[in-house]
Write an enzyme that holds these catalytic residues in place. Sequence first.
Site, mmCIF file in Angstrom:
data_model
loop_
_atom_site.group_PDB
_atom_site.id
_atom_site.type_symbol
_atom_site.label_atom_id
_atom_site.label_comp_id
_atom_site.label_asym_id
_atom_site.label_seq_id
_atom_site.Cartn_x
_atom_site.Cartn_y
_atom_site.Cartn_z
ATOM 1 N N VAL A 14 0.834 -1.212 0.000
ATOM 2 C CA VAL A 14 0.000 0.000 0.000
ATOM 3 C C VAL A 14 0.869 1.262 0.000
ATOM 4 O O VAL A 14 0.600 2.212 -0.759
ATOM 5 C CB VAL A 14 -0.978 -0.007 1.205
ATOM 6 N N ARG A 45 11.107 -1.400 7.923
ATOM 7 C CA ARG A 45 11.910 -2.350 8.678
ATOM 8 C C ARG A 45 13.316 -2.430 8.096
ATOM 9 O O ARG A 45 14.299 -2.429 8.791
ATOM 10 C CB ARG A 45 11.257 -3.738 8.585
ATOM 11 N N LYS A 105 -7.209 -2.134 9.223
ATOM 12 C CA LYS A 105 -8.497 -2.547 9.832
ATOM 13 C C LYS A 105 -8.292 -3.294 11.135
ATOM 14 O O LYS A 105 -9.117 -3.216 12.046
ATOM 15 C CB LYS A 105 -9.318 -3.396 8.859
ATOM 16 N N GLY A 187 -1.110 -13.682 -4.912
ATOM 17 C CA GLY A 187 -0.845 -12.575 -3.985
ATOM 18 C C GLY A 187 -2.110 -11.964 -3.393
ATOM 19 O O GLY A 187 -2.069 -10.891 -2.802
ATOM 20 N N GLU A 190 -3.519 -13.010 2.503
ATOM 21 C CA GLU A 190 -2.526 -12.491 3.447
ATOM 22 C C GLU A 190 -1.432 -13.563 3.617
ATOM 23 O O GLU A 190 -1.645 -14.732 3.292
ATOM 24 C CB GLU A 190 -3.171 -12.238 4.822
ATOM 25 N N LYS A 205 -13.147 -5.758 9.299
ATOM 26 C CA LYS A 205 -13.766 -4.750 8.423
ATOM 27 C C LYS A 205 -15.214 -4.501 8.854
ATOM 28 O O LYS A 205 -15.705 -3.368 8.815
ATOM 29 C CB LYS A 205 -13.677 -5.203 6.971
HETATM 30 P P1 NAP Z 1 3.224 -4.933 3.497
HETATM 31 O O1 NAP Z 1 3.322 -5.031 2.028
HETATM 32 O O2 NAP Z 1 3.639 -6.092 4.318
HETATM 33 O O3 NAP Z 1 4.076 -3.662 3.941
HETATM 34 C C1 NAP Z 1 4.320 -3.342 5.280
HETATM 35 C C2 NAP Z 1 5.328 -2.204 5.340
HETATM 36 O O4 NAP Z 1 5.490 -1.811 6.678
HETATM 37 C C3 NAP Z 1 6.713 -2.594 4.810
HETATM 38 O O5 NAP Z 1 7.275 -1.539 4.095
HETATM 39 C C4 NAP Z 1 7.519 -2.857 6.092
HETATM 40 O O6 NAP Z 1 8.886 -2.527 5.978
HETATM 41 C C5 NAP Z 1 6.860 -1.883 7.061
HETATM 42 N N1 NAP Z 1 6.924 -2.398 8.421
HETATM 43 C C6 NAP Z 1 6.338 -3.509 8.915
HETATM 44 N N2 NAP Z 1 6.641 -3.649 10.222
HETATM 45 C C7 NAP Z 1 7.434 -2.611 10.543
HETATM 46 C C8 NAP Z 1 8.090 -2.220 11.717
HETATM 47 N N3 NAP Z 1 7.996 -2.934 12.838
HETATM 48 N N4 NAP Z 1 8.838 -1.080 11.693
HETATM 49 C C9 NAP Z 1 8.943 -0.355 10.570
HETATM 50 N N5 NAP Z 1 8.333 -0.678 9.396
HETATM 51 C C10 NAP Z 1 7.606 -1.802 9.392
HETATM 52 O O7 NAP Z 1 1.737 -4.577 3.955
HETATM 53 P P2 NAP Z 1 0.587 -3.925 3.063
HETATM 54 O O8 NAP Z 1 -0.091 -4.990 2.275
HETATM 55 O O9 NAP Z 1 1.084 -2.716 2.364
HETATM 56 O O10 NAP Z 1 -0.470 -3.499 4.195
HETATM 57 C C11 NAP Z 1 -0.292 -2.347 4.973
HETATM 58 C C12 NAP Z 1 -1.573 -2.036 5.710
HETATM 59 O O11 NAP Z 1 -2.623 -1.794 4.782
HETATM 60 C C13 NAP Z 1 -2.081 -3.173 6.600
HETATM 61 O O12 NAP Z 1 -2.677 -2.629 7.740
HETATM 62 C C14 NAP Z 1 -3.120 -3.858 5.732
HETATM 63 O O13 NAP Z 1 -4.110 -4.543 6.476
HETATM 64 C C15 NAP Z 1 -3.717 -2.666 5.034
HETATM 65 N N6 NAP Z 1 -4.367 -2.973 3.765
HETATM 66 C C16 NAP Z 1 -3.699 -3.666 2.813
HETATM 67 C C17 NAP Z 1 -4.316 -3.920 1.606
HETATM 68 C C18 NAP Z 1 -3.605 -4.646 0.497
HETATM 69 O O14 NAP Z 1 -4.181 -4.824 -0.567
HETATM 70 N N7 NAP Z 1 -2.346 -5.047 0.664
HETATM 71 C C19 NAP Z 1 -5.626 -3.477 1.376
HETATM 72 C C20 NAP Z 1 -6.289 -2.753 2.381
HETATM 73 C C21 NAP Z 1 -5.639 -2.500 3.575
HETATM 74 P P3 NAP Z 1 9.865 -3.363 4.978
HETATM 75 O O15 NAP Z 1 9.364 -3.073 3.600
HETATM 76 O O16 NAP Z 1 11.206 -2.805 5.226
HETATM 77 O O17 NAP Z 1 9.701 -4.798 5.370
HETATM 78 N N1 HSE Z 2 -6.390 -10.134 2.162
HETATM 79 C C1 HSE Z 2 -7.338 -9.079 2.002
HETATM 80 C C2 HSE Z 2 -8.377 -9.551 0.997
HETATM 81 C C3 HSE Z 2 -6.619 -7.827 1.526
HETATM 82 O O1 HSE Z 2 -8.250 -10.654 0.451
HETATM 83 O O2 HSE Z 2 -9.361 -8.845 0.773
HETATM 84 C C4 HSE Z 2 -7.408 -6.562 1.695
HETATM 85 O O3 HSE Z 2 -7.654 -6.223 3.017
#
Ligand code: NAP
Ligand code: HSE
Length: 438
Positions: A14, A45, A105, A187, A190, A205
Amino acid sequence: MKTIHLGLYGLGVVGGGVAHILHRNQELIQARLGAALKISRAVVRDPKKTRGLPLDGVKVTTDPNDILNDPEIDIVVELMGGTDLAAQVVLGALNAGKPVVTANKALLAVRAAEIFPKAYETGLPLGIEASVAGGVPVLRALREGLAADHIEEVCGIVNGTCNYILTKMTQEGAAFGPVLAEAQKLGYAEADPTFDVDGHDTAQKLAVLVNLAYGAMVHYPDIYKEGIRGITPLDIEYAKQLGYTIKLLAIGKRVGDKVEARVHPTLVAHNHLLSQVNGVFNAVYLTGDNVGASLSYGRGAGAEPTGSAVVSDIMDIARDLLAGVKSKVPPLGVKKDQLIRPAILPIEDISSEYYLRFQVLDRPGTLAKITSVLGSRGISIQSMFQPSQAEHPEDPVQVILITHQAKERDVAGSLKEIEPLDFVLGKTQLIRIERLGG
Ligand code: NAP
Ligand code: HSE
């Protein structure tokens, strides 16, 4: 032109989407805002990771305090996930007088009792649009577009992974296991797929949806959750023959001074719009006393759809900052003294129609016995369906009963009596049926 400085926690899926959108659409954003948005700092991280993102001039570090302590940062954007460090930085930012945007969420459901009161106390904006249904602007619709309506019900398909799996099972007759593996490869799921397929993601949600719909703070652990692992190709096929599609629904309703908030596989009539929502798409269907039925549909996950919702929240807050006001819209849509903390109706107390699939020996009197147990608890049968006959007397047959509205407690009590009977071969499959208006 004024510049609004952003501090991003997380440059993953994101965070990366946000960086790309801010870069690619900067002229459009400036034209709409009359100011520029700049990511000045990011905390991750691993700062050495190659990310392929437009991050020129961004200070990328690992210490969470780097953003909180930087007086230049105007808006804090939390895109790490998790509930501990995320709560720490969101609460820290609000305490430091910085507005916050988050897509998290889990944080908003599990730590609601800390996050929302803090946002109310500080009067600072808290942007949460991306936390439910990704790029579909359903939270803003609930909080602002439908501000004059009592929300009668809110029902959502809000987990793309589950919807993808159920769609594949429905359209191709595939089994759960292989389709989950495919969803992981693509992908969608989760890292730990139990979060998706066991209903936790959907329940979190739903907590956000219900809180916004009713100006409430529900106790998240009380939300009933049942995932999709137990759904078999048999049930999908029988449901189809009976005129239904199986969807994992998040269901929220107001019931007197309580709310219903439950997540489970649900039979939805073929001709309802929600049954046409396929693949990874999300949709939230709601009814308001003035507006009637309304459906929001779109991409519920992924870098750019979710990033789109995050950037729209940032722009909203930037407008307030540029106008020199804190926040016009309370975080949960109602004034602080109007917030309610309603109990969630226990699942045993809900009423529904039920799809019950029994595996039984094909003997005379079997059906009479089952219906007599159900009848003794006031459960009336709407229809009955036996898809096949046994070739040998000891072969199991499937018998499906659709009930009229019944209390869950009575249905559960009946099954406890029926399952030990000698002609019953295994656990009954119970799937609730939701009659949606519109
Ligand atoms: P992600 O790809 O795993 O990215 C997480 C990011 O946070 C990475 O850049 C990671 O750093 C950083 N991070 C994690 N733990 C950390 C820590 N302890 N200290 C500093 N940085 C840290 O996750 P994502 O899919 O983008 O999701 C992010 C948020 O959006 C979550 O709350 C998720 O539920 C929400 N969300 C995601 C989606 C989706 O489609 N992916 C949709 C709706 C909502 P590094 O890169 O260095 O590892
Ligand atoms: N794993 C979640 C999904 C990502 O399949 O909808 C969005 O929150």
